[in-house]
Design an enzyme around this catalytic site. Sequence first.
Site, PDB file in Angstrom:
ATOM      1  N   GLU A 144       4.394   2.153   9.275  1.00 41.38           N
ATOM      2  CA  GLU A 144       2.933   2.105   9.141  1.00 41.38           C
ATOM      3  C   GLU A 144       2.362   3.539   9.151  1.00 41.38           C
ATOM      4  O   GLU A 144       1.440   3.855   8.398  1.00 41.38           O
ATOM      5  CB  GLU A 144       2.343   1.247  10.274  1.00 41.38           C
ATOM      6  CG  GLU A 144       0.840   1.348  10.489  1.00 41.38           C
ATOM      7  CD  GLU A 144      -0.008   0.897   9.314  1.00 41.38           C
ATOM      8  OE1 GLU A 144       0.535   0.458   8.290  1.00 41.38           O
ATOM      9  OE2 GLU A 144      -1.245   1.036   9.400  1.00 41.38           O
ATOM     10  N   HIS A 194      22.534   7.915   8.336  1.00 43.15           N
ATOM     11  CA  HIS A 194      23.150   7.188   7.224  1.00 43.15           C
ATOM     12  C   HIS A 194      22.606   7.633   5.868  1.00 43.15           C
ATOM     13  O   HIS A 194      22.829   6.968   4.866  1.00 43.15           O
ATOM     14  CB  HIS A 194      22.935   5.680   7.411  1.00 43.15           C
ATOM     15  CG  HIS A 194      23.624   5.138   8.620  1.00 43.15           C
ATOM     16  ND1 HIS A 194      24.993   5.049   8.725  1.00 43.15           N
ATOM     17  CD2 HIS A 194      23.123   4.701   9.812  1.00 43.15           C
ATOM     18  CE1 HIS A 194      25.316   4.552   9.914  1.00 43.15           C
ATOM     19  NE2 HIS A 194      24.197   4.347  10.596  1.00 43.15           N
ATOM     20  N   GLU A 244      -1.359   6.998   1.969  1.00 47.29           N
ATOM     21  CA  GLU A 244      -2.518   6.434   1.270  1.00 47.29           C
ATOM     22  C   GLU A 244      -3.761   7.289   1.451  1.00 47.29           C
ATOM     23  O   GLU A 244      -4.618   7.326   0.576  1.00 47.29           O
ATOM     24  CB  GLU A 244      -2.755   4.959   1.622  1.00 47.29           C
ATOM     25  CG  GLU A 244      -3.350   4.663   2.962  1.00 47.29           C
ATOM     26  CD  GLU A 244      -3.638   3.166   3.161  1.00 47.29           C
ATOM     27  OE1 GLU A 244      -3.915   2.458   2.191  1.00 47.29           O
ATOM     28  OE2 GLU A 244      -3.586   2.711   4.310  1.00 47.29           O
ATOM     29  N   LYS A 268       0.060   5.038   6.187  1.00 45.46           N
ATOM     30  CA  LYS A 268      -1.290   5.558   6.434  1.00 45.46           C
ATOM     31  C   LYS A 268      -1.416   6.984   5.896  1.00 45.46           C
ATOM     32  O   LYS A 268      -2.394   7.331   5.249  1.00 45.46           O
ATOM     33  CB  LYS A 268      -1.606   5.607   7.943  1.00 45.46           C
ATOM     34  CG  LYS A 268      -2.032   4.363   8.611  1.00 45.46           C
ATOM     35  CD  LYS A 268      -3.472   3.970   8.425  1.00 45.46           C
ATOM     36  CE  LYS A 268      -3.598   2.962   7.336  1.00 45.46           C
ATOM     37  NZ  LYS A 268      -3.200   1.599   7.635  1.00 45.46           N
ATOM     38  N   LYS A 296      -9.667  -2.168  -1.314  1.00 48.24           N
ATOM     39  CA  LYS A 296      -9.539  -2.826  -0.004  1.00 48.24           C
ATOM     40  C   LYS A 296      -8.839  -4.169  -0.119  1.00 48.24           C
ATOM     41  O   LYS A 296      -8.085  -4.555   0.759  1.00 48.24           O
ATOM     42  CB  LYS A 296     -10.938  -2.997   0.599  1.00 48.24           C
ATOM     43  CG  LYS A 296     -10.950  -3.549   2.004  1.00 48.24           C
ATOM     44  CD  LYS A 296     -10.392  -2.552   2.990  1.00 48.24           C
ATOM     45  CE  LYS A 296     -10.309  -3.104   4.397  1.00 48.24           C
ATOM     46  NZ  LYS A 296      -9.308  -2.349   5.177  1.00 48.24           N
ATOM     47  N   CYS A 303     -10.686  -5.906  -8.859  1.00 53.28           N
ATOM     48  CA  CYS A 303     -12.023  -5.963  -9.447  1.00 53.28           C
ATOM     49  C   CYS A 303     -12.894  -6.996  -8.733  1.00 53.28           C
ATOM     50  O   CYS A 303     -12.403  -7.942  -8.132  1.00 53.28           O
ATOM     51  CB  CYS A 303     -12.019  -6.317 -10.918  1.00 53.28           C
ATOM     52  SG  CYS A 303     -10.867  -5.357 -11.889  1.00 53.28           S
ATOM     53  N   ASN A 354     -11.934 -10.692 -13.456  1.00 56.79           N
ATOM     54  CA  ASN A 354     -11.079 -10.210 -12.373  1.00 56.79           C
ATOM     55  C   ASN A 354      -9.752 -10.939 -12.494  1.00 56.79           C
ATOM     56  O   ASN A 354      -9.737 -12.164 -12.619  1.00 56.79           O
ATOM     57  CB  ASN A 354     -11.736 -10.537 -11.021  1.00 56.79           C
ATOM     58  CG  ASN A 354     -10.780 -10.370  -9.861  1.00 56.79           C
ATOM     59  OD1 ASN A 354      -9.970  -9.453  -9.858  1.00 56.79           O
ATOM     60  ND2 ASN A 354     -10.866 -11.259  -8.885  1.00 56.79           N
ATOM     61  N   GLY A 355      -8.647 -10.205 -12.474  1.00 56.99           N
ATOM     62  CA  GLY A 355      -7.336 -10.834 -12.605  1.00 56.99           C
ATOM     63  C   GLY A 355      -6.576 -10.232 -13.771  1.00 56.99           C
ATOM     64  O   GLY A 355      -6.892  -9.124 -14.216  1.00 56.99           O
TER      65      GLY A 355
HETATM   66  C1  AGP Z   1      -3.675  -0.787   4.543  1.00 59.37           C
HETATM   67  O1  AGP Z   1      -4.069   0.456   5.006  1.00 59.37           O
HETATM   68  C2  AGP Z   1      -3.612  -0.932   3.119  1.00 59.37           C
HETATM   69  N1  AGP Z   1      -4.779  -0.497   2.474  1.00 59.37           N
HETATM   70  C3  AGP Z   1      -2.919  -2.133   2.520  1.00 59.37           C
HETATM   71  O2  AGP Z   1      -1.562  -1.900   2.673  1.00 59.37           O
HETATM   72  C4  AGP Z   1      -3.234  -3.546   3.065  1.00 59.37           C
HETATM   73  O3  AGP Z   1      -2.796  -3.665   4.370  1.00 59.37           O
HETATM   74  C5  AGP Z   1      -2.550  -4.586   2.156  1.00 59.37           C
HETATM   75  O4  AGP Z   1      -3.070  -4.485   0.866  1.00 59.37           O
HETATM   76  C6  AGP Z   1      -2.700  -5.997   2.676  1.00 59.37           C
HETATM   77  O5  AGP Z   1      -4.031  -6.387   2.729  1.00 59.37           O
HETATM   78  P1  AGP Z   1      -4.495  -7.678   3.507  1.00 59.37           P
HETATM   79  O6  AGP Z   1      -4.127  -7.487   4.927  1.00 59.37           O
HETATM   80  O7  AGP Z   1      -5.973  -7.743   3.285  1.00 59.37           O
HETATM   81  O8  AGP Z   1      -3.769  -8.846   2.899  1.00 59.37           O
END
Ligand code: AGP
Length: 606
Positions: free
Chosen positions: A479, A502, A486, A483, A601, A2, A99-100
């Site tokens: 990774e 395994h 998500e 990607k 984000k 938030c 927020n939190g």
């Molecule tokens: C990346 O595509 C993600 N949205 C997510 O995993 C992100 O890398 C993670 O939340 C860490 O964020 P930061 O690098 O801002 O700490």
Amino acid sequence: MCGIVGYVGNKACQDVILGSLERLEYRGYDSSGIASIDNDQLVLRRAVGKLSELKAKTQLEPVSGRIGIGHIRWATHGGVTEKNAHPHLVNGEVAIVHNGIIENYADLKKELIEKDFLFNSDTDSEVLAHLFARAFNEGLEPVAALRTVLKKIEGAFAFAAISKSHPETLLVARNASPLAIGFSDEMAIVASDATAMAHLTSRVTYLKDNDYAVITAKNCDIFDGNNELAKREIVQVKAAPILLDKAGFRHYMEKEIHEQPDAISHTISAMTDVSGNLTAGLDSSSLSQIKQIVLVAAGTSFYAAQIGRYWIERLAGIPVVCEIASEYHYRNPAVNGYTTAIVISQSGESIDSLMAMRHAKILGLETLGIVNVADSSIAREADRILPTRAGPEIGVASTKAFTAQLVVLICLAIALGKNNGRLDSSRANHLFQNLLKIPGAIGKSMKLFDQIRPIAHRLKNARSCLFLGRDVLFPLACEGALKLKELSYIHAEGFASGEMKHGPIALVEDGLPIVSFVSEDEMARKAVSNLKEAEARGGYIIVVGTQTAVDMIDFAVEKIIIPNCEPILAPIVGAIPVQILAYLTAFEKGTDIDQPRNLAKSVTVE
Ligand code: AGP
């Protein structure tokens, strides 16, 4: 997570608050809201969905008070509904945004319900509104009301409250969640970060943990956790202007993929001295003090850390462990011999990474932050910063920040190795010269959009997908899976190629997409055998590598050719097809690429 905003000043608050919320949308986009004191009444507008929904609502029913609070939500407690959207109002007397997470909210809620307080939402945050209402009903002045509320609550929070009984005053506090206060002659603004106030002021102060403040347009009293008046430095923040411009691209993510040659060049520059020599931003004595490293991060940044471990151990012979930030500070890590904690974070605000860094400090480790946002909490609190210069990353999926993190890590690995003698000068120089070629290689990789489009077209119907890699390409496989899931919501997992036999190979059935990263080095032959085993069981094999590497996999159905590069640097170049594949698959599926469901984000809750 938030985002919160509060404003008191000489302007109507609606546009100011909406402008700030727009800059905070990276923190969540489940719902948003605004409350203001307008003609002696507390008015509230809330809407489910993106901020555009709230904008539409406030256009029809504007709010015109000169004090107000706003919120953009990423749901934690309670579903994505209007009643759970902030601000929360009690009796038309008090409104709060939070927020939190209020960790003891269940006990507080029970106590308040027993005293006949009526709750309207399923959130933890609403207890704050009731606690303030109760404090003001008891006739407490703002500072006393704040202290009373703060004594009751536990957890991570940044909040702002307004009350009809004190219509000129914003009440704010923070613990663990960030909160900045901006000033100009005729107003004060609070927000979850300084960028959110860049349209009004660059004079900003940051509250510290346990600080609280009583703010009017002309005055701001900040108190510390001991209830003493506190002086907090006002700094000039060069907040980047909000980048609403997608520069002709369809999505921020597409634009940010294309920005990587620049992001990498700028980051390499930050790792060199004025003569262009690689220093990684550290002098010889600082490099010598690094004996053992713990790399801490979350999500994509964690996969960067894992690649960094291969590099640092191989090139510098320095032991490295990688820790998932959310685990690190709760598992009593043994640190005997560890000297340095390196926290990697694009936003610099991930609460897990911030808490882990604070824990490392308590354990007596030197802290280094690899951070993209220069005025973020991690950047401010780390002992030193190795900056990534990727520029603002708006798309939720990390792209250019990831490759910039890799650049810092390879530079650090080379600098450490050269400094401790593990790498001779000519090998160090060879690697650095090859790193300088990476922006060009990445520029050429943009052609891959056309090559990958038909693969993405087929992948969009997949229910599941595996990503495989060996050595430095193993974390890249993880990774790749992150990607894809998500952005396109397709289930995906990354494995070390050698691990398939395994267990995971049991998943392979006819047509299962298996994206495999292959290299030209000594690992290549082993990767071929691992893939052969998957192909024999019906896997739809997609290989990613240089021409020479993919030529070894003649049975692959799809071949994605990346430009030639030094094998150890392959994860940086290989990241581009990873991003393009996820982007195009999501595009084919029609998902919300820049703001995928359930994500945000910057993740500022535990
Ligand atoms: C990346 O595509 C993600 N949205 C997510 O995993 C992100 O890398 C993670 O939340 C860490 O964020 P930061 O690098 O801002 O700490």
